[in-house]
Design a protein around this motif. Structure first.
Motif, PDB file in Angstrom:
ATOM      1  N   ARG A 298      50.260 -13.749  54.303  1.00 56.06           N
ATOM      2  CA  ARG A 298      50.282 -12.431  53.680  1.00 56.06           C
ATOM      3  C   ARG A 298      51.538 -11.696  54.093  1.00 56.06           C
ATOM      4  N   CYS A 299      52.248 -11.168  53.122  1.00 58.53           N
ATOM      5  CA  CYS A 299      53.458 -10.406  53.399  1.00 58.53           C
ATOM      6  C   CYS A 299      53.270  -9.003  52.829  1.00 58.53           C
ATOM      7  N   TYR A 300      53.545  -8.009  53.625  1.00 59.85           N
ATOM      8  CA  TYR A 300      53.413  -6.630  53.181  1.00 59.85           C
ATOM      9  C   TYR A 300      54.720  -6.165  52.545  1.00 59.85           C
ATOM     10  N   ALA A 301      54.606  -5.402  51.462  1.00 58.31           N
ATOM     11  CA  ALA A 301      55.787  -4.923  50.746  1.00 58.31           C
ATOM     12  C   ALA A 301      56.590  -3.942  51.598  1.00 58.31           C
ATOM     13  N   ASP A 302      55.897  -3.182  52.412  1.00 55.69           N
ATOM     14  CA  ASP A 302      56.589  -2.245  53.301  1.00 55.69           C
ATOM     15  C   ASP A 302      55.923  -2.284  54.671  1.00 55.69           C
ATOM     16  N   LEU A 303      56.583  -1.723  55.639  1.00 55.29           N
ATOM     17  CA  LEU A 303      56.062  -1.778  56.994  1.00 55.29           C
ATOM     18  C   LEU A 303      54.846  -0.890  57.199  1.00 55.29           C
ATOM     19  N   SER A 304      54.597   0.048  56.305  1.00 50.83           N
ATOM     20  CA  SER A 304      53.409   0.887  56.472  1.00 50.83           C
ATOM     21  C   SER A 304      52.142   0.046  56.360  1.00 50.83           C
ATOM     22  N   GLY A 305      52.179  -1.037  55.591  1.00 52.06           N
ATOM     23  CA  GLY A 305      51.033  -1.933  55.515  1.00 52.06           C
ATOM     24  C   GLY A 305      50.765  -2.613  56.848  1.00 52.06           C
ATOM     25  N   VAL A 306      51.833  -2.953  57.549  1.00 48.10           N
ATOM     26  CA  VAL A 306      51.696  -3.559  58.872  1.00 48.10           C
ATOM     27  C   VAL A 306      51.091  -2.540  59.835  1.00 48.10           C
ATOM     28  N   TRP A 307      51.563  -1.301  59.772  1.00 51.53           N
ATOM     29  CA  TRP A 307      51.014  -0.235  60.626  1.00 51.53           C
ATOM     30  C   TRP A 307      49.516  -0.085  60.382  1.00 51.53           C
ATOM     31  N   ARG A 308      49.120  -0.053  59.116  1.00 56.21           N
ATOM     32  CA  ARG A 308      47.689   0.123  58.799  1.00 56.21           C
ATOM     33  C   ARG A 308      46.865  -1.054  59.306  1.00 56.21           C
ATOM     34  N   MET A 309      47.388  -2.268  59.162  1.00 58.55           N
ATOM     35  CA  MET A 309      46.673  -3.445  59.647  1.00 58.55           C
ATOM     36  C   MET A 309      46.489  -3.376  61.171  1.00 58.55           C
ATOM     37  N   ILE A 310      47.542  -3.025  61.885  1.00 57.07           N
ATOM     38  CA  ILE A 310      47.457  -2.913  63.341  1.00 57.07           C
ATOM     39  C   ILE A 310      46.432  -1.854  63.729  1.00 57.07           C
ATOM     40  N   ASP A 311      46.447  -0.732  63.032  1.00 61.72           N
ATOM     41  CA  ASP A 311      45.504   0.340  63.329  1.00 61.72           C
ATOM     42  C   ASP A 311      44.066  -0.095  63.065  1.00 61.72           C
ATOM     43  N   ARG A 312      43.823  -0.780  61.943  1.00 64.50           N
ATOM     44  CA  ARG A 312      42.466  -1.251  61.624  1.00 64.50           C
ATOM     45  C   ARG A 312      41.941  -2.212  62.676  1.00 64.50           C
ATOM     46  N   LEU A 313      42.826  -2.998  63.263  1.00 58.53           N
ATOM     47  CA  LEU A 313      42.430  -3.944  64.291  1.00 58.53           C
ATOM     48  C   LEU A 313      42.251  -3.280  65.658  1.00 58.53           C
ATOM     49  N   GLY A 314      42.618  -2.010  65.753  1.00 54.76           N
ATOM     50  CA  GLY A 314      42.492  -1.293  67.015  1.00 54.76           C
ATOM     51  C   GLY A 314      43.569  -1.666  68.016  1.00 54.76           C
ATOM     52  N   LEU A 315      44.691  -2.149  67.513  1.00 55.54           N
ATOM     53  CA  LEU A 315      45.791  -2.576  68.375  1.00 55.54           C
ATOM     54  C   LEU A 315      46.913  -1.556  68.363  1.00 55.54           C
ATOM     55  N   SER A 316      47.853  -1.745  69.274  1.00 57.75           N
ATOM     56  CA  SER A 316      49.026  -0.895  69.344  1.00 57.75           C
ATOM     57  C   SER A 316      50.237  -1.786  69.560  1.00 57.75           C
ATOM     58  N   TRP A 317      51.328  -1.513  68.875  1.00 57.27           N
ATOM     59  CA  TRP A 317      52.542  -2.293  69.076  1.00 57.27           C
ATOM     60  C   TRP A 317      53.232  -1.874  70.370  1.00 57.27           C
ATOM     61  N   GLN A 318      52.799  -0.769  70.968  1.00 60.53           N
ATOM     62  CA  GLN A 318      53.488  -0.230  72.133  1.00 60.53           C
ATOM     63  C   GLN A 318      53.083  -0.876  73.442  1.00 60.53           C
ATOM     64  N   ALA A 319      51.875  -1.411  73.524  1.00 56.55           N
ATOM     65  CA  ALA A 319      51.408  -1.965  74.787  1.00 56.55           C
ATOM     66  C   ALA A 319      50.513  -3.170  74.540  1.00 56.55           C
ATOM     67  N   PRO A 320      50.623  -4.184  75.376  1.00 61.79           N
ATOM     68  CA  PRO A 320      49.758  -5.345  75.206  1.00 61.79           C
ATOM     69  C   PRO A 320      48.307  -5.004  75.540  1.00 61.79           C
ATOM     70  N   ALA A 321      47.376  -5.722  74.924  1.00 63.23           N
ATOM     71  CA  ALA A 321      45.956  -5.485  75.160  1.00 63.23           C
ATOM     72  C   ALA A 321      45.540  -5.966  76.542  1.00 63.23           C
ATOM     73  N   VAL A 322      46.168  -7.027  77.020  1.00 61.06           N
ATOM     74  CA  VAL A 322      45.856  -7.571  78.346  1.00 61.06           C
ATOM     75  C   VAL A 322      47.160  -7.807  79.091  1.00 61.06           C
ATOM     76  N   ARG A 323      47.058  -7.872  80.393  1.00 52.19           N
ATOM     77  CA  ARG A 323      48.250  -8.145  81.204  1.00 52.19           C
ATOM     78  C   ARG A 323      48.541  -9.631  81.228  1.00 52.19           C
ATOM     79  N   ALA A 324      49.801  -9.959  81.345  1.00 52.97           N
ATOM     80  CA  ALA A 324      50.226 -11.355  81.358  1.00 52.97           C
ATOM     81  C   ALA A 324      49.699 -12.070  82.596  1.00 52.97           C
ATOM     82  N   ALA A 325      49.292 -13.320  82.423  1.00 54.94           N
ATOM     83  CA  ALA A 325      48.806 -14.123  83.543  1.00 54.94           C
ATOM     84  C   ALA A 325      49.922 -14.371  84.554  1.00 54.94           C
ATOM     85  N   GLU A 326      51.175 -14.374  84.094  1.00 53.16           N
ATOM     86  CA  GLU A 326      52.317 -14.648  84.953  1.00 53.16           C
ATOM     87  C   GLU A 326      52.766 -13.425  85.750  1.00 53.16           C
TER      88      GLU A 326
END
Length: 73
Positions: free
Chosen positions: A14-42
């Motif tokens: 799936r390819c979004y025509a504009d980046l606002s679609g990506v923003w909406r998808m991330i928001d619906r999933l409850g994610l944030s591009w600013q911070a990882p959901a979990v800390r790295a194992a390393e």
């Protein structure tokens, strides 16, 4: 965001025509591009603590550049 859009096309077909679609998808999933959901194992807590006590105070004060660190990369 373009990187996320590329990954959604590669993995989900799936390819979004504009980046606002990506923003909406991330928001619906409850994610944030600013911070990882979990800390790295390393993650190395000792190295992080040393950096916070030795390097960060100099950076915060705006002192001379730290050797070996390219600030404009």
């Amino acid at each position: 965001m373009a990187r996320i859009n590329r990954l959604t096309k590669e993995r989900l077909g799936r390819c979004y025509a504009d980046l606002s679609g990506v923003w909406r998808m991330i928001d619906r999933l409850g994610l944030s591009w600013q911070a990882p959901a979990v800390r790295a194992a390393e993650r190395d807590e000792e190295d992080i603590a040393a950096w916070r006590t030795q390097v960060w105070p100099r950076v915060k004060r705006g002192s001379a550049p730290i050797r070996g660190v390219d600030r404009f990369r």
